[in-house]
Design an enzyme around this catalytic site. Structure first.
Site, PDB file in Angstrom:
ATOM      1  N   ILE A  14     -50.639   3.237 -18.580  1.00  0.00           N
ATOM      2  CA  ILE A  14     -51.606   3.286 -17.494  1.00  0.00           C
ATOM      3  C   ILE A  14     -52.995   3.641 -18.008  1.00  0.00           C
ATOM      4  O   ILE A  14     -53.991   3.058 -17.581  1.00  0.00           O
ATOM      5  CB  ILE A  14     -51.150   4.291 -16.418  1.00  0.00           C
ATOM      6  CG1 ILE A  14     -49.901   3.767 -15.699  1.00  0.00           C
ATOM      7  CG2 ILE A  14     -52.264   4.558 -15.408  1.00  0.00           C
ATOM      8  CD1 ILE A  14     -49.254   4.774 -14.760  1.00  0.00           C
ATOM      9  N   GLY A  15     -53.071   4.587 -18.934  1.00  0.00           N
ATOM     10  CA  GLY A  15     -54.371   5.013 -19.450  1.00  0.00           C
ATOM     11  C   GLY A  15     -55.106   3.894 -20.155  1.00  0.00           C
ATOM     12  O   GLY A  15     -56.308   3.685 -19.934  1.00  0.00           O
ATOM     13  N   SER A 139     -47.732  11.134  -8.863  1.00  0.00           N
ATOM     14  CA  SER A 139     -46.443  10.458  -8.736  1.00  0.00           C
ATOM     15  C   SER A 139     -45.863  10.712  -7.354  1.00  0.00           C
ATOM     16  O   SER A 139     -46.135  11.746  -6.728  1.00  0.00           O
ATOM     17  CB  SER A 139     -45.480  10.987  -9.799  1.00  0.00           C
ATOM     18  OG  SER A 139     -44.140  10.605  -9.539  1.00  0.00           O
ATOM     19  N   TYR A 152     -41.668  18.018 -14.023  1.00  0.00           N
ATOM     20  CA  TYR A 152     -42.568  16.894 -13.771  1.00  0.00           C
ATOM     21  C   TYR A 152     -42.965  16.858 -12.297  1.00  0.00           C
ATOM     22  O   TYR A 152     -44.146  16.717 -11.953  1.00  0.00           O
ATOM     23  CB  TYR A 152     -41.882  15.590 -14.169  1.00  0.00           C
ATOM     24  CG  TYR A 152     -42.725  14.352 -13.952  1.00  0.00           C
ATOM     25  CD1 TYR A 152     -43.718  14.005 -14.854  1.00  0.00           C
ATOM     26  CD2 TYR A 152     -42.513  13.530 -12.843  1.00  0.00           C
ATOM     27  CE1 TYR A 152     -44.500  12.869 -14.654  1.00  0.00           C
ATOM     28  CE2 TYR A 152     -43.278  12.399 -12.637  1.00  0.00           C
ATOM     29  CZ  TYR A 152     -44.271  12.070 -13.551  1.00  0.00           C
ATOM     30  OH  TYR A 152     -45.038  10.951 -13.342  1.00  0.00           O
TER      31      TYR A 152
END
Length: 242
Positions: A14-15, A139, A152
């Protein structure tokens, strides 16, 4: 003058897609990675081929020492950040009772502390200029929680609250803070899923598939280029899943 976007965790996934999307839109880039020097350089080369400038930094954005060093480099180079994308993130899959303190701290530092530190250091110039955009990559698990991914989920839930709170704090300074809550995205972070597990998940997703890193990148750019009245939002990008 061309604007500059800082994207953390930009060596892949994604980055990287986000950094390339900003370059395509005419932004210069500052990109970071924890330790993937070669991949970060590959990203830089792709950005420069588009005719845009790119500054790289290798280091842990969850460490104030590293973030301080990065911003000293940027100050020396005369680089001002207009957009911050807090993308750096890791996952940990396993039972909570088997998780060590070191593993817990690593997830929280990478996923949440890095957003705090980078935001803290970009804000003086943004506040002075009365303009700026911060986008946090979150997320769906930050809202619903995921079994075997407690750390997470906790870090992304914290990032969502961080987003909403900071947006309220910075709205009088005309700085917008939003987050994108991703569903299952086809990146290395989900490589631990077996083919069968991935198929079972995709069967639950109304769109019938995982998302792509480029789709997240497009969404980030759209949020950054959206009206200034959009702030404090957690925007879900999940194919209708959650």
């Amino acid at each position: 003058m061309k604007k500059t976007a800082l994207v953390s965790g930009a060596s892949r996934g994604i980055g990287k897609s986000t950094a390339l999307a900003f370059a395509s839109a005419g932004y210069n880039l500052v990109i970071t990675s924890l330790n993937s020097r070669d991949m970060l350089e590959d990203t830089r080369c792709e950005i420069q081929k588009m005719g845009m400038e790119c500054h790289t930094y290798l280091g842990d954005m969850g460490s104030e020492e590293n973030v301080t060093a990065l911003f000293e480099e940027l100050k020396y180079a005369g680089i001002n950040i207009n957009v911050l994308v807090n993308n750096a993130g890791i996952s940990h899959f396993g039972l909570l009772q088997d998780m060590t303190m070191e593993e817990w701290n690593r997830v929280l530092s990478t996923n949440l502390t890095s957003a705090f530190l980078l935001s803290k250091y970009v804000l003086p110039d943004m506040i002075r200029n009365k303009k700026g955009k911060i986008v946090n990559i979150s997320s769906v698990w930050g809202a619903s929680g995921a079994s075997y991914e407690v750390a997470y989920s906790a870090s992304k839930g914290g990032l969502n609250s961080f987003t909403r709170s900071l947006a309220k704090e910075l709205a009088p300074s005309n700085i917008q803070v939003n987050a994108i809550a991703c569903g299952i995205i086809d990146t290395d972070m989900n490589r631990h899923l077996s083919t069968e597990e991935r198929r079972e998940i995709e069967d639950e997703i109304p769109a019938g598939r995982s998302g792509s890193a480029s789709e997240v990148a497009d969404m980030v750019l759209k949020v950054v280029e959206s009206p200034e009245y959009l702030t404090g939002q957690i925007i879900t990008l999940s194919g209708g899943w959650y």
